[in-house]
Design a protein around this motif. Structure first.
Motif: not given
Length: 328
Positions: A76-83, A189-206
């Motif tokens: 069982h694996i629960r993982s997050d994927f970026l959209i 800049i705020a959108r890219h900051q949020d996206m960069s944070g989501r990418i880092r979190r997604n990479m950590m989860d993967t």
């Protein structure tokens, strides 16, 4: 929606299932459930003997309970994927259940994926596996390929952020940053900051999911090497996302600096005006004192002289400020 994927001549083929009888005709290696209905859950339970947990899509599940192996060998694996949508970037929780060996169906493994909406990574893998024969041979490679495609999707998103930040940099470094342009830059800049944070979190989860698969020793030698390559790709993205954070912070500071400069220009005008009007105010206050010997009381030229003195006292400081360049 219930989709099954079968292998034929090394290619992955998709079939949409609308009944239990139709499901029984296939021997899939991957069963994908997008927003499954209770009836589709029942089909999976009757045909595969698998009960999908009710909390499979819960967001508040403990982190320690997202990766585990059942006594019967189910993984069982629960993982997050970026959209990455144009309007909003978000992460979608996907629950994977890997049945490594099903004796009833004489299958050597079936991967079940449950999610609430369509995931771009899944579409990319389906397209790639349909065009590239031999890419996938079993259910474990489907799961590894999903994580590999997810890493590539994150890399593509990082490249898009690079391109957009270059455009923002040209706007900021041009020097002509108005308040309206500054608001647009700050929003980007705020959108890219949020996206960069989501990418880092997604990479950590993967990274955690792939490491868990490696620890369970379920992978053969080639698959284990593929998993290590996925981890190396994720590690290479860390430096890029770190650079993006630094660049975003620099653009944020530069934009805020230009906003402060624009505000200081306004404050400077008020300061110059108040200093320039101080001498006329002093003259007016002195001539406004109705003493007995004030010329405006006894002489006709009193009031005109007072007005001329007020004008001269105001023009003198303005000429001095202009000479010093403070009025630009």
């Amino acid at each position: 929606m219930l989709n099954v994927f079968t292998l034929a001549n090394g290619r992955l083929f998709q079939e949409e299932i609308e009944s239990l009888e139709e499901l029984a005709r296939f021997k899939p290696i991957w069963v994908d459930l997008e927003s499954p209905t209770p009836e589709e859950r029942r089909w999976v339970r009757q045909h595969f003997g698998l009960s999908i947990p009710e909390d499979a899509m819960d967001e508040d599940i403990e982190e320690s309970a997202r990766f585990f192996e059942e006594d019967n060998g189910e993984l069982h694996i629960r993982s997050d994927f970026l959209i990455d949508d144009n309007d909003e970037a978000r992460s979608v929780r996907v629950a994977f259940i890997l049945n490594q060996h099903n004796t009833e169906l004489k299958s050597h493994g079936v991967l079940f994926s449950i999610h609430d909406e369509d995931v771009p990574v899944f579409r990319l893998l389906r397209l790639r596996a349909r065009r590239m024969p031999g890419l996938i041979s079993d259910a474990k490679e489907v799961l590894l390929s999903l994580f590999d495609t997810d890493a590539e999707y994150c890399a593509d998103t990082v490249e898009d952020i690079y391109d957009d930040l270059d455009r923002v940099s040209r706007q900021v470094l041009s020097g002509d940053v108005t308040d309206d342009k500054a608001s647009e830059v700050l929003a980007a800049i705020a959108r890219h900051q949020d996206m960069s944070g989501r990418i880092r979190r997604n990479m950590m989860d993967t990274r955690r999911a792939v490491s868990f698969m490696m620890r369970t020793r379920m992978l053969n030698a080639d698959q284990f090497e593929d998993a290590r390559q996925i981890l190396r790709d994720l590690d290479s993205l860390d430096s890029h996302t770190g650079f993006l954070f630094d660049k975003i912070n620099f653009l944020m500071d530069a934009t805020v600096g230009f906003i402060n400069i624009n505000q200081n220009k306004i404050i400077k005008l008020f300061s110059v005006a108040s200093v320039a009007l101080l001498p006329p105010t002093l003259v007016a206050s002195i001539y406004g004192m109705n003493f007995q010997h004030m010329p405006e009381l006894t002489q006709k030229w009193g009031y005109p002289a007072a007005l001329c003195l007020m004008v001269v006292s105001a023009v003198g400081p303005m000429l001095y400020f202009r000479k010093r360049g403070w009025l630009k």
